[in-house]
Scaffold this active site. Sequence first.
Site, mmCIF file in Angstrom:
data_model
loop_
_atom_site.group_PDB
_atom_site.id
_atom_site.type_symbol
_atom_site.label_atom_id
_atom_site.label_comp_id
_atom_site.label_asym_id
_atom_site.label_seq_id
_atom_site.Cartn_x
_atom_site.Cartn_y
_atom_site.Cartn_z
ATOM 1 C CE LYS A 163 -5.618 -0.736 -1.007
ATOM 2 N NZ LYS A 163 -5.411 0.428 -1.879
ATOM 3 C CE LYS A 261 0.068 4.759 -3.381
ATOM 4 N NZ LYS A 261 -0.946 3.842 -3.959
#
Length: 349
Positions: A163, A261
């Site tokens: 991240k 997703k």
Amino acid sequence: MGPRPGLPDVRPAALDVVRTTLPLVAPFATATGTEAVREVLLVRARDRDGHEGWGECGALSHPGYTGEWVDGAEAVLRGFLLPAALEGRPASVTGHPMASAAVAAAVLDLRLAVAGRDLPSWLGAVRDRVPAGVAVGVAASVDALVSEVAGHVAAGYQRVKLKVRPGWDVEPVRAVRATWPDLSLGVDANGSYREGDVGLARLDGLGLAEIEQPLPADDLVGSAAVARRLATPVCLDESVTSLGTLEAALALGALDHLNLKPARVGGLEPAVAVLDRAAAAGVPVWVGGMLATGVGKAVDVALAALPGVTLPGDLPASRRWFERDLTEPWELLPDGTLPVRPRGPVTLP
Ligand code: MG
């Protein structure tokens, strides 16, 4: 997902919201917030013969990744989505794909249970294992990050995603890259950059597999400009919420890769449609997770075993997030993969 041949069209006799909280092994920080615990939101579907089905809502505690969050998702489930599903009518709700996906997953799971089928084989999985991957949050220091990545590499992960956000990008990424020159390494900005940010240009050239969601979800024109300018492939996550947004992204050239997703696009059925379209357009796809328990992971892993999924994703073993999962835990296999298998029973803490 509408029943494929051989699956009965069961309407649930009861649909409940089930909430629990699982401690995370460690807090998880991204550009848009920190999750300290996992507030798990499940939908349970039951018939009158003792069959049950489960669906997990991907929403996090804080509406940072998208506009959905656990308390809001529970409200829309109780107020609108579950009553409509019980009556077998469309809910006519705009938005709330993660809550909708949880209902669809629970109803599908019930149908599979009635039919005695398992999700991977019914869906058409073509692999018995899928590459595992791990997403690593923003750390307290570069040394702490390298130490954390070392643990994941030692555990057997061959794909790591860091991240990043402005101010936490080039230095940590360079340190990880220098320590593991051959590691499959990507970064995920969760939309935290703007088109001209120098950090993006500086991330180019570090041998990254991709830069995920560099710009805010609605900036497809900017994403196309970034994709043209960088040698590193641009992957979209938050931007692609539907077949329509995928079409727009394709038309603009806003993506090189897609993180798919089911939670983000409203469930498995729309996810398969998005996957088919991306595959037809020649866009490499991987399946991403949402700090899922075994309930959500079972869906993600089955989807990742479809032929159109061609890149390793960030689906980790259960212990990446939880000491104790709600299902039989998914364990990392010696070759750095996760098994594609039925979920098995759900046990609440
Ligand atoms: Mg992402």
